[in-house]
Structures are given as structure tokens and as C-alpha cells.
Design a protein around this motif. Structure first.
Motif, short mmCIF file in Angstrom:
data_model
loop_
_atom_site.label_atom_id
_atom_site.label_comp_id
_atom_site.label_asym_id
_atom_site.label_seq_id
_atom_site.Cartn_x
_atom_site.Cartn_y
_atom_site.Cartn_z
N MET A 30 0.83 -1.17 0.00
CA MET A 30 0.00 0.00 0.00
C MET A 30 0.88 1.25 0.00
O MET A 30 1.11 1.85 1.03
CB MET A 30 -0.97 -0.02 1.16
N ASN A 31 1.43 1.53 -1.15
CA ASN A 31 2.25 2.71 -1.36
C ASN A 31 3.52 2.71 -0.54
O ASN A 31 4.03 3.77 -0.18
CB ASN A 31 1.44 3.98 -1.09
N GLY A 32 4.05 1.55 -0.20
CA GLY A 32 5.31 1.48 0.53
C GLY A 32 5.22 1.92 1.98
O GLY A 32 6.22 2.16 2.62
N GLU A 33 4.02 2.01 2.51
CA GLU A 33 3.83 2.46 3.89
C GLU A 33 3.78 1.29 4.85
O GLU A 33 3.23 0.25 4.54
CB GLU A 33 2.52 3.24 4.01
N LEU A 34 4.34 1.49 6.05
CA LEU A 34 4.20 0.51 7.12
C LEU A 34 2.88 0.79 7.82
O LEU A 34 2.66 1.90 8.32
CB LEU A 34 5.36 0.64 8.12
N LYS A 75 -6.47 -4.74 0.94
CA LYS A 75 -6.36 -5.68 -0.17
C LYS A 75 -5.04 -6.43 0.05
O LYS A 75 -3.97 -5.89 -0.17
CB LYS A 75 -6.35 -4.92 -1.50
N ARG A 76 -5.15 -7.65 0.51
CA ARG A 76 -3.96 -8.41 0.89
C ARG A 76 -3.02 -8.66 -0.29
O ARG A 76 -1.82 -8.77 -0.12
CB ARG A 76 -4.36 -9.68 1.61
N GLU A 77 -3.57 -8.69 -1.51
CA GLU A 77 -2.70 -8.89 -2.67
C GLU A 77 -1.75 -7.71 -2.89
O GLU A 77 -0.79 -7.81 -3.64
CB GLU A 77 -3.50 -9.19 -3.93
N ASP A 78 -2.00 -6.60 -2.20
CA ASP A 78 -1.14 -5.42 -2.28
C ASP A 78 -0.20 -5.29 -1.08
O ASP A 78 0.48 -4.28 -0.94
CB ASP A 78 -1.98 -4.14 -2.37
N CYS A 79 -0.22 -6.27 -0.19
CA CYS A 79 0.55 -6.19 1.05
C CYS A 79 1.70 -7.19 1.08
O CYS A 79 1.70 -8.18 0.37
CB CYS A 79 -0.36 -6.46 2.24
N ILE A 80 2.64 -6.89 1.95
CA ILE A 80 3.79 -7.78 2.21
C ILE A 80 3.84 -8.01 3.71
O ILE A 80 3.72 -7.08 4.49
CB ILE A 80 5.11 -7.14 1.75
N LEU A 81 4.03 -9.27 4.12
CA LEU A 81 4.22 -9.58 5.53
C LEU A 81 5.71 -9.77 5.78
O LEU A 81 6.41 -10.41 4.99
CB LEU A 81 3.50 -10.87 5.90
N TYR A 82 6.20 -9.22 6.89
CA TYR A 82 7.60 -9.37 7.28
C TYR A 82 7.64 -9.96 8.68
O TYR A 82 6.88 -9.53 9.56
CB TYR A 82 8.31 -8.02 7.27
#
Length: 97
Positions: free
Chosen positions: A1-5, A31-38
Motif C-alpha cells: 500500500m504505497n510502501g507504507e508501514l 487488499k492483501r494482494e497489495d501487502c507484504i508480511l515481514y
């Protein structure tokens, strides 16, 4: 989402932290398809399965994955990036493979 945490969480167990992050995204309608989990924890098949089932396309970890988790990620088109540090990372599973 736009590189935001959007959310950061710590927990005594890596599974609990992933569950909280997934829950946060679901409850807020991301929208989980736009997210990254770390995560900083080791990636096992249980961790990979949670991420796959919840619809996140990318899982990044500071630690290493198990061989079974890498195979699961490859089978289910999960991008798995591990040994992730500010200056380096290793891609263990990519949708292009």
C-alpha cells in the motif's frame, strides 16, 4: 500500500505475531494482494500456510525457511524472501520459478 508501514507487532511467539498482522489487515479491509508480511522468525510450513491461506502474495523474513516451507511457497505461488537484512536478501521462492 504505497510502501507504507501500516502495522507492527511483537509477540512471544512468531505464529501469534503473524496471526495479529493478518487479523489487522483483514479487520481493516486491506487488499492483501497489495501487502507484504515481514517476520523476524524462522519460516516453517505452518507460517507459510497461514500467509498463503490469508491471501498475502509475499512473505519476507530475517531468518531462514525450512525446505518444506520453500516447497510449499513454490507450489502455492508465494514469493518467499528470507535472510532479509537492510543490505541483502535471498529469494527462496518466486512466482517466476
Amino acid at each position: 500500500m504505497n510502501g507504507e508501514l501500516h502495522f507492527s507487532v511483537e509477540d512471544i511467539g512468531r505464529h501469534n505475531a503473524i496471526d495479529k498482522a493478518i487479523g489487522y489487515a483483514v479487520m481493516r479491509g486491506f487488499k492483501r494482494e497489495d501487502c507484504i508480511l515481514y517476520t523476524t522468525g524462522r519460516v516453517s510450513t505452518d507460517m507459510a500456510r497461514k500467509v498463503i491461506v490469508s491471501g498475502f502474495p509475499i512473505l519476507v523474513s530475517k531468518s531462514v525457511p525450512t525446505n518444506a516451507a520453500v516447497n510449499m511457497a513454490r507450489t502455492n505461488n508465494l514469493v518467499l524472501i528470507c535472510k532479509a537484512w537492510p543490505d541483502q536478501f535471498e529469494v527462496f521462492s518466486d512466482v517466476e520459478q
